[in-house]
Design a protein around this motif. Sequence first.
Motif, PDB file in Angstrom:
ATOM      1  N   SER A 181       1.231   9.373  -8.396  1.00  0.00           N
ATOM      2  CA  SER A 181       0.437   8.538  -9.284  1.00  0.00           C
ATOM      3  C   SER A 181      -0.959   8.383  -8.691  1.00  0.00           C
ATOM      4  CB  SER A 181       1.085   7.157  -9.433  1.00  0.00           C
ATOM      5  OG  SER A 181       0.145   6.208  -9.872  1.00  0.00           O
ATOM      6  N   ASP A 184      -1.492   4.599  -7.838  1.00  0.00           N
ATOM      7  CA  ASP A 184      -0.727   4.155  -6.668  1.00  0.00           C
ATOM      8  C   ASP A 184      -1.351   4.692  -5.386  1.00  0.00           C
ATOM      9  OD1 ASP A 184       1.041   2.813  -8.241  1.00  0.00           O
ATOM     10  OD2 ASP A 184       2.684   4.257  -8.051  1.00  0.00           O
ATOM     11  N   GLN A 240       8.132  11.698 -13.632  1.00  0.00           N
ATOM     12  CA  GLN A 240       8.419  10.275 -13.403  1.00  0.00           C
ATOM     13  C   GLN A 240       7.132   9.465 -13.354  1.00  0.00           C
ATOM     14  OE1 GLN A 240      11.113   8.678 -13.554  1.00  0.00           O
ATOM     15  NE2 GLN A 240      12.860   9.894 -12.860  1.00  0.00           N
ATOM     16  N   ARG A 241       6.100  10.023 -12.728  1.00  0.00           N
ATOM     17  CA  ARG A 241       4.839   9.302 -12.648  1.00  0.00           C
ATOM     18  C   ARG A 241       4.221   9.122 -14.034  1.00  0.00           C
ATOM     19  NH1 ARG A 241       7.116  10.013  -8.566  1.00  0.00           N
ATOM     20  NH2 ARG A 241       8.115   8.171  -9.448  1.00  0.00           N
ATOM     21  N   GLU A 244       5.787   6.130 -15.638  1.00  0.00           N
ATOM     22  CA  GLU A 244       5.264   4.900 -15.041  1.00  0.00           C
ATOM     23  C   GLU A 244       3.851   4.606 -15.524  1.00  0.00           C
ATOM     24  OE1 GLU A 244       7.770   5.596 -10.861  1.00  0.00           O
ATOM     25  OE2 GLU A 244       5.584   5.720 -10.880  1.00  0.00           O
ATOM     26  N   GLU A 247       3.898   3.059 -18.997  1.00  0.00           N
ATOM     27  CA  GLU A 247       4.288   1.650 -18.969  1.00  0.00           C
ATOM     28  C   GLU A 247       3.125   0.777 -18.521  1.00  0.00           C
ATOM     29  OE1 GLU A 247       7.630   1.707 -16.355  1.00  0.00           O
ATOM     30  OE2 GLU A 247       9.093   2.024 -17.967  1.00  0.00           O
ATOM     31  N   ARG A 248       2.460   1.205 -17.469  1.00  0.00           N
ATOM     32  CA  ARG A 248       1.356   0.403 -16.923  1.00  0.00           C
ATOM     33  C   ARG A 248       0.165   0.362 -17.870  1.00  0.00           C
ATOM     34  NH1 ARG A 248       1.468   2.691 -10.701  1.00  0.00           N
ATOM     35  NH2 ARG A 248       3.522   1.849 -10.148  1.00  0.00           N
TER      36      ARG A 248
END
Length: 333
Positions: A181, A184, A240-241, A244, A247-248
Amino acid sequence: MTEQTGALPALAVKLCAPRGFCAGVDRAIQIVELALAKYGAPVYVRHEIVHNRFVVDGLKAKGAVFVEELDEIPAGHRERPVIFSAHGVPKSVPEDARGRNMFYLDATCPLVSKVHKEAEIHFRRDREILLIGHAGHPEVIGTMGQLPEGTVSLIETEDDARSFQPKTGRRLAFITQTTLSVDDTKGIVEVLRDRFPDIVAPHKEDICYATTNRQDAVKVVAPMVDAMIVVGAPNSSNSQRLREVAERAGCPRAVLVQRASELDWADFAGIRSLGLTAGASAPETLVEEIIAAFAERFTVSVEEVRTAEETIAFNLPRELRLMAEAQSASVAE
Protein backbone atom coordinates in the motif's frame (compact mmCIF):
# COMPACT_ATOMS: atom_id res chain seq x y z
CA MET A 1 -29.43 -17.51 -15.04
CA THR A 2 -31.45 -16.25 -12.09
CA GLU A 3 -35.18 -16.02 -12.87
CA GLN A 4 -36.27 -12.38 -13.12
CA THR A 5 -39.64 -10.70 -12.87
CA GLY A 6 -40.14 -7.31 -14.50
CA ALA A 7 -37.38 -4.95 -15.54
CA LEU A 8 -33.89 -5.50 -14.21
CA PRO A 9 -32.53 -2.76 -11.90
CA ALA A 10 -29.98 -0.41 -13.46
CA LEU A 11 -26.33 -0.74 -12.46
CA ALA A 12 -23.58 1.70 -13.42
CA VAL A 13 -20.24 -0.12 -13.48
CA LYS A 14 -17.15 2.05 -13.21
CA LEU A 15 -14.19 0.10 -14.53
CA CYS A 16 -10.83 1.15 -13.10
CA ALA A 17 -7.98 1.67 -15.52
CA PRO A 18 -5.20 0.68 -15.32
CA ARG A 19 -6.16 -2.75 -13.94
CA GLY A 20 -5.07 -6.34 -14.35
CA PHE A 21 -1.83 -7.63 -15.81
CA CYS A 22 1.30 -5.54 -15.34
CA ALA A 23 4.42 -5.82 -17.51
CA GLY A 24 6.19 -8.10 -15.03
CA VAL A 25 3.29 -10.57 -14.87
CA ASP A 26 2.83 -10.49 -18.63
CA ARG A 27 6.54 -11.25 -19.08
CA ALA A 28 6.49 -14.13 -16.57
CA ILE A 29 3.52 -15.84 -18.22
CA GLN A 30 5.10 -15.35 -21.64
CA ILE A 31 8.31 -16.98 -20.40
CA VAL A 32 6.41 -20.14 -19.41
CA GLU A 33 4.46 -20.24 -22.67
CA LEU A 34 7.56 -19.67 -24.82
CA ALA A 35 9.53 -22.28 -22.87
CA LEU A 36 6.77 -24.81 -23.53
CA ALA A 37 6.79 -23.91 -27.22
CA LYS A 38 10.58 -24.16 -27.50
CA TYR A 39 11.40 -27.09 -25.22
CA GLY A 40 8.11 -28.98 -25.08
CA ALA A 41 6.32 -30.30 -21.99
CA PRO A 42 6.90 -30.67 -19.17
CA VAL A 43 8.41 -27.37 -18.10
CA TYR A 44 8.76 -27.02 -14.32
CA VAL A 45 7.91 -23.82 -12.46
CA ARG A 46 9.07 -23.20 -8.89
CA HIS A 47 6.18 -21.66 -6.96
CA GLU A 48 3.11 -20.15 -8.66
CA ILE A 49 4.45 -18.14 -11.59
CA VAL A 50 2.03 -15.38 -10.50
CA HIS A 51 -0.60 -15.42 -7.76
CA ASN A 52 -3.65 -16.36 -9.80
CA ARG A 53 -5.24 -19.82 -9.87
CA PHE A 54 -6.86 -19.25 -13.29
CA VAL A 55 -3.50 -18.43 -14.84
CA VAL A 56 -1.73 -21.32 -13.10
CA ASP A 57 -4.39 -23.83 -14.16
CA GLY A 58 -4.20 -22.57 -17.75
CA LEU A 59 -0.45 -23.12 -17.83
CA LYS A 60 -0.83 -26.56 -16.22
CA ALA A 61 -3.15 -27.53 -19.06
CA LYS A 62 -0.40 -26.59 -21.53
CA GLY A 63 2.21 -28.73 -19.78
CA ALA A 64 3.67 -26.64 -16.97
CA VAL A 65 4.31 -28.50 -13.70
CA PHE A 66 4.37 -26.40 -10.53
CA VAL A 67 6.58 -27.33 -7.58
CA GLU A 68 7.48 -25.52 -4.37
CA GLU A 69 11.09 -26.75 -4.21
CA LEU A 70 13.57 -28.07 -6.77
CA ASP A 71 13.92 -31.42 -5.04
CA GLU A 72 10.29 -32.17 -6.01
CA ILE A 73 11.39 -32.47 -9.67
CA PRO A 74 11.87 -36.19 -10.45
CA ALA A 75 15.48 -37.27 -10.98
CA GLY A 76 14.65 -38.37 -14.51
CA HIS A 77 13.40 -34.87 -15.38
CA ARG A 78 16.36 -32.85 -14.11
CA GLU A 79 17.27 -31.95 -17.71
CA ARG A 80 13.89 -30.22 -18.20
CA PRO A 81 13.74 -26.41 -17.93
CA VAL A 82 12.77 -24.95 -14.57
CA ILE A 83 11.40 -21.41 -14.26
CA PHE A 84 11.59 -19.16 -11.20
CA SER A 85 8.44 -17.14 -10.46
CA ALA A 86 7.88 -13.42 -10.97
CA HIS A 87 8.23 -12.84 -7.20
CA GLY A 88 11.95 -13.62 -7.19
CA VAL A 89 13.89 -16.26 -5.27
CA PRO A 90 16.69 -16.33 -2.68
CA LYS A 91 20.20 -16.67 -4.13
CA SER A 92 20.32 -20.20 -2.74
CA VAL A 93 17.74 -21.37 -5.32
CA PRO A 94 19.74 -20.75 -8.53
CA GLU A 95 22.83 -22.02 -6.68
CA ASP A 96 20.90 -25.21 -5.91
CA ALA A 97 19.79 -25.48 -9.55
CA ARG A 98 23.37 -25.14 -10.79
CA GLY A 99 24.48 -27.76 -8.28
CA ARG A 100 21.92 -30.16 -9.76
CA ASN A 101 22.99 -29.26 -13.35
CA MET A 102 19.53 -27.88 -14.06
CA PHE A 103 18.74 -25.46 -16.87
CA TYR A 104 16.71 -22.59 -15.42
CA LEU A 105 15.00 -19.45 -16.66
CA ASP A 106 14.45 -16.55 -14.29
CA ALA A 107 11.02 -14.89 -14.59
CA THR A 108 11.66 -12.51 -11.67
CA CYS A 109 10.03 -9.16 -12.39
CA PRO A 110 12.79 -6.67 -13.33
CA LEU A 111 11.40 -4.24 -10.73
CA VAL A 112 11.87 -6.88 -8.04
CA SER A 113 15.39 -7.52 -9.37
CA LYS A 114 16.00 -3.76 -8.95
CA VAL A 115 15.24 -4.10 -5.22
CA HIS A 116 17.61 -7.09 -5.01
CA LYS A 117 20.39 -4.99 -6.54
CA GLU A 118 19.68 -2.13 -4.10
CA ALA A 119 20.01 -4.56 -1.18
CA GLU A 120 23.35 -5.78 -2.49
CA ILE A 121 24.64 -2.21 -2.95
CA HIS A 122 23.66 -1.28 0.61
CA PHE A 123 25.38 -4.43 1.87
CA ARG A 124 28.58 -3.64 -0.04
CA ARG A 125 28.52 -0.12 1.38
CA ASP A 126 28.31 -1.57 4.89
CA ARG A 127 24.84 -0.24 5.68
CA GLU A 128 22.32 -1.85 8.02
CA ILE A 129 19.31 -2.75 5.87
CA LEU A 130 15.59 -2.54 6.66
CA LEU A 131 13.02 -4.12 4.34
CA ILE A 132 9.45 -2.80 4.50
CA GLY A 133 7.19 -5.68 3.56
CA HIS A 134 4.97 -8.59 4.63
CA ALA A 135 6.50 -11.57 6.42
CA GLY A 136 6.22 -14.81 4.49
CA HIS A 137 5.45 -13.25 1.11
CA PRO A 138 7.56 -14.90 -1.64
CA GLU A 139 8.95 -11.54 -2.74
CA VAL A 140 10.11 -10.75 0.79
CA ILE A 141 11.64 -14.21 1.17
CA GLY A 142 13.47 -13.73 -2.13
CA THR A 143 14.72 -10.25 -1.28
CA MET A 144 15.96 -11.18 2.20
CA GLY A 145 17.56 -14.24 0.64
CA GLN A 146 19.88 -12.12 -1.49
CA LEU A 147 22.09 -11.50 1.54
CA PRO A 148 23.45 -13.56 4.45
CA GLU A 149 20.84 -14.56 7.02
CA GLY A 150 20.25 -11.89 9.68
CA THR A 151 21.52 -9.08 7.46
CA VAL A 152 18.08 -7.61 6.68
CA SER A 153 15.50 -6.54 9.31
CA LEU A 154 11.84 -6.76 8.30
CA ILE A 155 9.51 -3.83 9.09
CA GLU A 156 5.80 -4.58 8.58
CA THR A 157 4.02 -1.73 10.38
CA GLU A 158 4.47 1.76 11.82
CA ASP A 159 4.71 0.14 15.27
CA ASP A 160 7.62 -1.97 13.98
CA ALA A 161 9.26 1.22 12.73
CA ARG A 162 8.82 2.87 16.13
CA SER A 163 10.21 -0.06 18.10
CA PHE A 164 13.08 -0.99 15.77
CA GLN A 165 16.50 -0.79 17.39
CA PRO A 166 19.57 -0.77 15.13
CA LYS A 167 21.80 -3.80 15.59
CA THR A 168 24.96 -1.95 14.59
CA GLY A 169 26.43 1.52 14.55
CA ARG A 170 26.37 1.51 10.75
CA ARG A 171 24.25 3.87 8.67
CA LEU A 172 20.72 2.64 8.00
CA ALA A 173 19.10 2.11 4.60
CA PHE A 174 15.62 0.89 3.64
CA ILE A 175 14.11 -0.93 0.68
CA THR A 176 10.51 -2.03 0.16
CA GLN A 177 8.42 -4.83 -1.29
CA THR A 178 7.07 -3.72 -4.67
CA THR A 179 3.36 -4.47 -4.02
CA LEU A 180 2.66 -2.57 -0.80
CA SER A 181 0.00 0.00 0.00
CA VAL A 182 1.45 3.35 -1.04
CA ASP A 183 -0.18 5.12 1.90
CA ASP A 184 0.83 2.51 4.52
CA THR A 185 4.41 2.57 3.28
CA LYS A 186 4.49 6.36 3.36
CA GLY A 187 3.50 6.27 7.04
CA ILE A 188 6.21 3.73 7.88
CA VAL A 189 8.85 5.71 6.01
CA GLU A 190 7.84 8.91 7.83
CA VAL A 191 8.35 7.17 11.19
CA LEU A 192 11.76 5.85 10.12
CA ARG A 193 12.89 9.23 8.78
CA ASP A 194 11.70 10.97 11.92
CA ARG A 195 13.72 8.54 14.09
CA PHE A 196 16.70 8.19 11.75
CA PRO A 197 17.03 11.40 9.68
CA ASP A 198 20.05 10.16 7.73
CA ILE A 199 18.49 6.82 6.68
CA VAL A 200 19.23 6.09 3.00
CA ALA A 201 16.15 5.80 0.77
CA PRO A 202 15.84 4.16 -2.66
CA HIS A 203 16.91 6.44 -5.52
CA LYS A 204 13.52 5.72 -7.09
CA GLU A 205 10.57 4.40 -5.07
CA ASP A 206 10.56 0.60 -4.85
CA ILE A 207 6.75 0.23 -4.98
CA CYS A 208 6.23 -0.53 -8.64
CA TYR A 209 4.45 1.69 -11.14
CA ALA A 210 1.65 -0.86 -11.62
CA THR A 211 0.86 -1.11 -7.90
CA THR A 212 0.78 2.69 -7.61
CA ASN A 213 -1.34 3.19 -10.75
CA ARG A 214 -3.91 0.58 -9.73
CA GLN A 215 -4.23 2.02 -6.24
CA ASP A 216 -4.60 5.55 -7.64
CA ALA A 217 -7.44 4.43 -9.93
CA VAL A 218 -9.25 2.77 -7.01
CA LYS A 219 -8.90 5.94 -4.91
CA VAL A 220 -10.72 7.88 -7.64
CA VAL A 221 -13.51 5.34 -8.22
CA ALA A 222 -14.18 4.06 -4.68
CA PRO A 223 -15.91 7.23 -3.37
CA MET A 224 -18.25 7.21 -6.41
CA VAL A 225 -19.75 3.73 -5.97
CA ASP A 226 -21.89 1.68 -3.59
CA ALA A 227 -19.59 -1.35 -3.75
CA MET A 228 -16.19 -2.28 -5.15
CA ILE A 229 -14.95 -5.63 -6.46
CA VAL A 230 -11.27 -6.44 -6.74
CA VAL A 231 -10.62 -9.46 -8.96
CA GLY A 232 -7.60 -11.29 -7.59
CA ALA A 233 -6.29 -14.09 -5.43
CA PRO A 234 -6.30 -13.99 -1.61
CA ASN A 235 -2.52 -14.63 -1.60
CA SER A 236 -1.91 -11.72 -3.99
CA SER A 237 -0.44 -8.83 -2.02
CA ASN A 238 -1.26 -6.17 -4.59
CA SER A 239 -4.88 -7.40 -4.84
CA GLN A 240 -5.36 -7.34 -1.06
CA ARG A 241 -3.97 -3.82 -0.97
CA LEU A 242 -6.49 -2.70 -3.63
CA ARG A 243 -9.36 -3.92 -1.45
CA GLU A 244 -7.94 -2.04 1.56
CA VAL A 245 -7.46 1.12 -0.52
CA ALA A 246 -11.10 0.98 -1.65
CA GLU A 247 -12.32 0.72 1.96
CA ARG A 248 -10.14 3.60 3.11
CA ALA A 249 -11.25 5.74 0.17
CA GLY A 250 -14.83 5.55 1.40
CA CYS A 251 -16.42 2.64 -0.44
CA PRO A 252 -19.09 1.07 1.85
CA ARG A 253 -18.43 -2.50 0.59
CA ALA A 254 -15.19 -3.75 -0.92
CA VAL A 255 -14.63 -7.44 -1.64
CA LEU A 256 -11.88 -9.54 -3.17
CA VAL A 257 -12.99 -12.44 -5.39
CA GLN A 258 -11.16 -14.80 -7.73
CA ARG A 259 -14.08 -15.72 -10.00
CA ALA A 260 -17.71 -14.79 -10.58
CA SER A 261 -18.70 -18.04 -8.89
CA GLU A 262 -17.42 -16.63 -5.57
CA LEU A 263 -19.74 -13.62 -5.61
CA ASP A 264 -22.05 -13.39 -2.61
CA TRP A 265 -25.05 -11.61 -4.08
CA ALA A 266 -26.19 -10.50 -0.64
CA ASP A 267 -23.20 -8.10 -0.68
CA PHE A 268 -24.70 -6.30 -3.67
CA ALA A 269 -28.37 -6.10 -2.74
CA GLY A 270 -29.81 -2.70 -3.62
CA ILE A 271 -26.65 -1.22 -5.17
CA ARG A 272 -26.90 1.21 -8.07
CA SER A 273 -23.21 1.61 -8.81
CA LEU A 274 -20.25 -0.77 -8.75
CA GLY A 275 -16.51 -0.20 -9.00
CA LEU A 276 -14.46 -2.96 -10.60
CA THR A 277 -10.72 -3.49 -10.78
CA ALA A 278 -8.26 -6.37 -10.97
CA GLY A 279 -4.94 -7.10 -9.31
CA ALA A 280 -1.77 -7.16 -11.38
CA SER A 281 -1.88 -10.95 -11.80
CA ALA A 282 -5.59 -11.22 -12.76
CA PRO A 283 -6.41 -11.61 -16.48
CA GLU A 284 -9.00 -9.42 -18.18
CA THR A 285 -11.19 -12.42 -18.98
CA LEU A 286 -12.04 -12.69 -15.26
CA VAL A 287 -13.15 -9.04 -15.22
CA GLU A 288 -15.39 -9.75 -18.20
CA GLU A 289 -16.76 -12.81 -16.37
CA ILE A 290 -17.76 -10.61 -13.40
CA ILE A 291 -19.49 -8.08 -15.66
CA ALA A 292 -21.40 -10.89 -17.40
CA ALA A 293 -22.57 -12.24 -14.03
CA PHE A 294 -23.94 -8.82 -13.04
CA ALA A 295 -25.58 -8.47 -16.46
CA GLU A 296 -27.78 -11.46 -15.57
CA ARG A 297 -29.22 -9.54 -12.61
CA PHE A 298 -28.95 -5.89 -13.63
CA THR A 299 -29.20 -3.68 -16.69
CA VAL A 300 -25.51 -2.86 -16.79
CA SER A 301 -23.81 0.21 -18.21
CA VAL A 302 -20.01 0.30 -18.16
CA GLU A 303 -17.79 3.37 -17.99
CA GLU A 304 -14.01 3.12 -17.85
CA VAL A 305 -12.31 5.56 -15.47
CA ARG A 306 -8.70 5.92 -16.60
CA THR A 307 -6.13 7.64 -14.38
CA ALA A 308 -2.87 6.64 -16.12
CA GLU A 309 -1.45 5.15 -19.31
CA GLU A 310 0.95 2.22 -19.12
CA THR A 311 3.41 1.51 -21.94
CA ILE A 312 6.16 -0.34 -20.07
CA ALA A 313 7.40 -3.67 -21.46
CA PHE A 314 10.31 -5.80 -20.23
CA ASN A 315 12.82 -7.83 -22.24
CA LEU A 316 12.56 -11.60 -22.26
CA PRO A 317 15.48 -13.87 -21.30
CA ARG A 318 17.99 -14.19 -24.13
CA GLU A 319 17.18 -17.90 -24.61
CA LEU A 320 13.58 -17.09 -25.55
CA ARG A 321 13.88 -13.84 -27.53
CA LEU A 322 14.33 -15.49 -30.96
CA MET A 323 11.29 -17.68 -30.32
CA ALA A 324 9.23 -14.60 -29.39
CA GLU A 325 10.45 -12.71 -32.48
CA ALA A 326 9.56 -15.65 -34.71
CA GLN A 327 6.06 -15.83 -33.23
CA SER A 328 5.58 -12.08 -33.71
CA ALA A 329 6.71 -12.34 -37.34
CA SER A 330 4.29 -15.22 -37.92
CA VAL A 331 1.38 -13.21 -36.51
CA ALA A 332 2.35 -10.19 -38.62
CA GLU A 333 2.22 -12.29 -41.79
